[in-house]
Design a protein around this motif. Structure first.
Motif, PDB file in Angstrom:
ATOM      1  N   GLY A 272       3.733  -9.393  14.334  1.00 26.95           N
ATOM      2  CA  GLY A 272       2.960  -9.288  13.050  1.00 26.95           C
ATOM      3  C   GLY A 272       1.598  -9.641  12.923  1.00 26.95           C
ATOM      4  O   GLY A 272       0.901  -9.548  11.799  1.00 26.95           O
ATOM      5  N   ALA A 273       0.806 -10.015  13.934  1.00 26.51           N
ATOM      6  CA  ALA A 273      -0.437 -10.218  13.988  1.00 26.51           C
ATOM      7  C   ALA A 273      -1.412  -9.250  14.503  1.00 26.51           C
ATOM      8  O   ALA A 273      -1.112  -8.464  15.273  1.00 26.51           O
ATOM      9  CB  ALA A 273      -0.527 -11.583  14.803  1.00 26.51           C
ATOM     10  N   ALA A 274      -2.665  -8.984  13.765  1.00 23.45           N
ATOM     11  CA  ALA A 274      -3.618  -8.108  13.837  1.00 23.45           C
ATOM     12  C   ALA A 274      -4.498  -8.881  14.829  1.00 23.45           C
ATOM     13  O   ALA A 274      -5.112  -8.197  15.720  1.00 23.45           O
ATOM     14  CB  ALA A 274      -4.445  -7.550  12.498  1.00 23.45           C
TER      15      ALA A 274
ATOM     16  N   ALA B 241      -0.213  -7.372   7.666  1.00 27.07           N
ATOM     17  CA  ALA B 241      -0.246  -7.205   6.008  1.00 27.07           C
ATOM     18  C   ALA B 241      -1.301  -7.654   5.298  1.00 27.07           C
ATOM     19  O   ALA B 241      -2.007  -6.939   4.529  1.00 27.07           O
ATOM     20  CB  ALA B 241       1.012  -8.069   5.524  1.00 27.07           C
ATOM     21  N   GLN B 242      -2.122  -8.728   5.839  1.00 21.65           N
ATOM     22  CA  GLN B 242      -3.173  -9.345   5.110  1.00 21.65           C
ATOM     23  C   GLN B 242      -4.369  -8.220   5.484  1.00 21.65           C
ATOM     24  O   GLN B 242      -5.040  -7.751   4.795  1.00 21.65           O
ATOM     25  CB  GLN B 242      -3.774 -10.578   5.895  1.00 21.65           C
ATOM     26  N   LEU B 243      -4.279  -7.819   6.495  1.00 21.81           N
ATOM     27  CA  LEU B 243      -5.480  -6.490   6.959  1.00 21.81           C
ATOM     28  C   LEU B 243      -4.858  -5.316   6.116  1.00 21.81           C
ATOM     29  O   LEU B 243      -6.098  -4.785   5.630  1.00 21.81           O
ATOM     30  CB  LEU B 243      -5.129  -6.315   8.591  1.00 21.81           C
TER      31      LEU B 243
ATOM     32  N   ASN C 210      -3.799  -5.149   3.182  1.00 26.23           N
ATOM     33  CA  ASN C 210      -4.229  -5.371   1.871  1.00 26.23           C
ATOM     34  C   ASN C 210      -5.661  -5.388   1.849  1.00 26.23           C
ATOM     35  O   ASN C 210      -5.923  -4.878   0.755  1.00 26.23           O
ATOM     36  CB  ASN C 210      -3.665  -6.780   1.469  1.00 26.23           C
ATOM     37  N   ARG C 211      -6.430  -6.009   2.727  1.00 33.66           N
ATOM     38  CA  ARG C 211      -7.813  -5.941   2.538  1.00 33.66           C
ATOM     39  C   ARG C 211      -8.354  -4.389   2.584  1.00 33.66           C
ATOM     40  O   ARG C 211      -9.322  -3.989   1.840  1.00 33.66           O
ATOM     41  CB  ARG C 211      -8.405  -6.722   3.878  1.00 33.66           C
ATOM     42  N   VAL C 212      -7.771  -3.574   3.534  1.00 30.25           N
ATOM     43  CA  VAL C 212      -8.231  -2.429   3.575  1.00 30.25           C
ATOM     44  C   VAL C 212      -7.745  -1.556   2.217  1.00 30.25           C
ATOM     45  O   VAL C 212      -8.631  -0.726   1.689  1.00 30.25           O
ATOM     46  CB  VAL C 212      -7.378  -1.572   4.895  1.00 30.25           C
ATOM     47  N   GLY C 213      -6.651  -1.682   1.623  1.00 36.43           N
ATOM     48  CA  GLY C 213      -6.342  -1.313   0.618  1.00 36.43           C
ATOM     49  C   GLY C 213      -6.906  -1.513  -0.543  1.00 36.43           C
ATOM     50  O   GLY C 213      -7.177  -0.620  -1.618  1.00 36.43           O
ATOM     51  N   GLU C 214      -7.599  -2.714  -0.609  1.00 32.38           N
ATOM     52  CA  GLU C 214      -8.522  -3.023  -1.826  1.00 32.38           C
ATOM     53  C   GLU C 214      -9.901  -2.140  -1.763  1.00 32.38           C
ATOM     54  O   GLU C 214     -10.360  -1.758  -2.766  1.00 32.38           O
ATOM     55  CB  GLU C 214      -9.140  -4.529  -1.530  1.00 32.38           C
TER      56      GLU C 214
ATOM     57  N   THR D 238     -12.562  -3.340   9.274  1.00 35.01           N
ATOM     58  CA  THR D 238     -12.147  -4.373   8.308  1.00 35.01           C
ATOM     59  C   THR D 238     -11.629  -5.588   9.352  1.00 35.01           C
ATOM     60  O   THR D 238     -11.963  -6.797   8.943  1.00 35.01           O
ATOM     61  CB  THR D 238     -11.133  -4.185   7.496  1.00 35.01           C
ATOM     62  N   LEU D 239     -10.856  -5.632  10.123  1.00 35.67           N
ATOM     63  CA  LEU D 239     -10.357  -6.637  11.280  1.00 35.67           C
ATOM     64  C   LEU D 239     -11.496  -7.328  11.903  1.00 35.67           C
ATOM     65  O   LEU D 239     -11.570  -8.213  11.691  1.00 35.67           O
ATOM     66  CB  LEU D 239      -9.535  -5.898  12.154  1.00 35.67           C
ATOM     67  N   HIS D 240     -12.447  -6.322  12.331  1.00 29.75           N
ATOM     68  CA  HIS D 240     -13.562  -6.893  13.038  1.00 29.75           C
ATOM     69  C   HIS D 240     -14.282  -8.012  11.994  1.00 29.75           C
ATOM     70  O   HIS D 240     -14.955  -8.981  12.338  1.00 29.75           O
ATOM     71  CB  HIS D 240     -14.533  -5.873  13.368  1.00 29.75           C
ATOM     72  N   ASN D 241     -14.545  -7.627  10.890  1.00 24.24           N
ATOM     73  CA  ASN D 241     -15.295  -8.221   9.805  1.00 24.24           C
ATOM     74  C   ASN D 241     -14.585  -9.560   9.559  1.00 24.24           C
ATOM     75  O   ASN D 241     -15.363 -10.428   9.381  1.00 24.24           O
ATOM     76  CB  ASN D 241     -15.417  -7.394   8.449  1.00 24.24           C
ATOM     77  N   MET D 242     -13.306  -9.455   9.375  1.00 24.55           N
ATOM     78  CA  MET D 242     -12.570 -10.860   9.016  1.00 24.55           C
ATOM     79  C   MET D 242     -12.592 -11.636  10.208  1.00 24.55           C
ATOM     80  O   MET D 242     -12.637 -12.832  10.113  1.00 24.55           O
ATOM     81  CB  MET D 242     -11.041 -10.239   8.858  1.00 24.55           C
ATOM     82  N   VAL D 243     -12.742 -11.424  11.430  1.00 25.89           N
ATOM     83  CA  VAL D 243     -12.624 -12.175  12.782  1.00 25.89           C
ATOM     84  C   VAL D 243     -14.166 -12.820  12.719  1.00 25.89           C
ATOM     85  O   VAL D 243     -14.307 -13.851  12.672  1.00 25.89           O
ATOM     86  CB  VAL D 243     -12.358 -11.416  14.041  1.00 25.89           C
ATOM     87  N   LEU D 244     -15.107 -12.166  12.312  1.00 29.57           N
ATOM     88  CA  LEU D 244     -16.592 -12.517  12.413  1.00 29.57           C
ATOM     89  C   LEU D 244     -16.823 -13.375  11.365  1.00 29.57           C
ATOM     90  O   LEU D 244     -17.632 -14.159  11.601  1.00 29.57           O
ATOM     91  CB  LEU D 244     -17.398 -11.172  12.589  1.00 29.57           C
ATOM     92  N   ASP D 245     -16.136 -13.069  10.406  1.00 25.91           N
ATOM     93  CA  ASP D 245     -16.404 -14.290   9.232  1.00 25.91           C
ATOM     94  C   ASP D 245     -16.009 -15.623   9.665  1.00 25.91           C
ATOM     95  O   ASP D 245     -16.750 -16.620   9.582  1.00 25.91           O
ATOM     96  CB  ASP D 245     -15.294 -13.821   7.900  1.00 25.91           C
ATOM     97  N   GLN D 246     -15.047 -15.678  10.357  1.00 25.69           N
ATOM     98  CA  GLN D 246     -14.624 -17.174  10.903  1.00 25.69           C
ATOM     99  C   GLN D 246     -15.411 -17.622  12.161  1.00 25.69           C
ATOM    100  O   GLN D 246     -15.750 -18.675  12.119  1.00 25.69           O
ATOM    101  CB  GLN D 246     -13.101 -16.825  11.303  1.00 25.69           C
ATOM    102  N   VAL D 247     -15.984 -16.587  12.902  1.00 25.86           N
ATOM    103  CA  VAL D 247     -16.962 -17.077  13.925  1.00 25.86           C
ATOM    104  C   VAL D 247     -18.193 -17.614  13.414  1.00 25.86           C
ATOM    105  O   VAL D 247     -18.694 -18.648  13.843  1.00 25.86           O
ATOM    106  CB  VAL D 247     -17.229 -15.786  14.957  1.00 25.86           C
TER     107      VAL D 247
END
Length: 217
Positions: free
Chosen positions: A32-34, A45-47, A49-53, A82-91
């Motif tokens: 279940g992890a992206a 699911a989180q990913l 949801n973000r794309v859906g927004e 979007t996943l790339h951005n979510m990861v890079l946010d944390q980096v």
């Protein structure tokens, strides 16, 4: 329109491919992890949801069905980006924390107010960030905070966000976080802190006019 004097406020090189790869973990290892970042899962699911927004905001901005279909075609890599951005946010956040860098809510509000002034209001800024960067309105402040963190991190390092010293700090943080990306979404380049096939920049170019009020380039 205001005459712009270009002095960089936040500017990074585009995230590009071409460097040694970090081995990605698949869904068997992390059901279940992206992606897994610092031991924390970004779920599928989180990913989604973000794309859906983003898609909902695009649909609202483009009621014409033909125009919306054109946007869909032009942003076919939105889920991966979007996943790339979510990861890079944390980096970026980890690299900033490592250097003792923080951003206050007031600083975010000041940057947003300046950008809104140049964009003709809150709606104009939201539209710009949605169209140019794929950022849904609900995450605009979050994006601005990351931009400020990147800017202040570069300043702490005595460099700017286009230089190797800045990217070395992101690479170090990326390694500390032990990033695993589900192969369905690509693989993570620990040296460049990017998804290997990513073609879009994350920390966006923002310029400043006289007096320091930033505007989008």
């Amino acid at each position: 329109m205001h005459r712009r004097r270009r002095t960089a406020l936040v500017l990074t090189a585009a995230i590009a491919a071409a460097a040694p790869l970090l081995t990605a973990c698949g869904s068997d290892a992390h059901p279940g992890a992206a992606a897994v970042v610092g031991g924390q899962r970004i779920t599928v699911a989180q990913l989604e949801n973000r794309v859906g927004e983003v898609r909902d905001a695009q649909r609202a901005a483009l009621p014409d069905q033909d125009q919306y279909q054109q946007v869909l075609a032009q942003t076919s890599s939105l889920t991966r980006d979007t996943l790339h951005n979510m990861v890079l946010d944390q980096v970026i956040h980890r690299a900033a924390r490592d250097e003792g860098v923080s951003v206050t809510r007031k600083e975010v509000q000041q940057l947003r107010a300046s950008l809104e002034q140049q964009a003709g209001g809150s709606k104009g800024l939201q539209t710009t960030w949605l169209q140019k960067y794929g950022i849904a309105p609900a995450h605009l402040d979050e994006n601005l905070r990351l931009q400020l963190e990147a800017q202040k991190l570069a300043a702490r390092l005595g460099t700017d966000t286009t230089q190797p010293a800045f990217w070395k700090a992101l690479s170090k943080a990326s390694g500390e976080l032990h990033i695993d990306v589900n192969p369905r979404y690509g693989t993570w380049d620990v040296q460049k802190s990017s998804r290997v096939d990513a073609k879009t920049p994350w920390v966006r170019e923002v310029t400043a006019v006289a007096g320091g009020a930033p505007v989008t380039a």
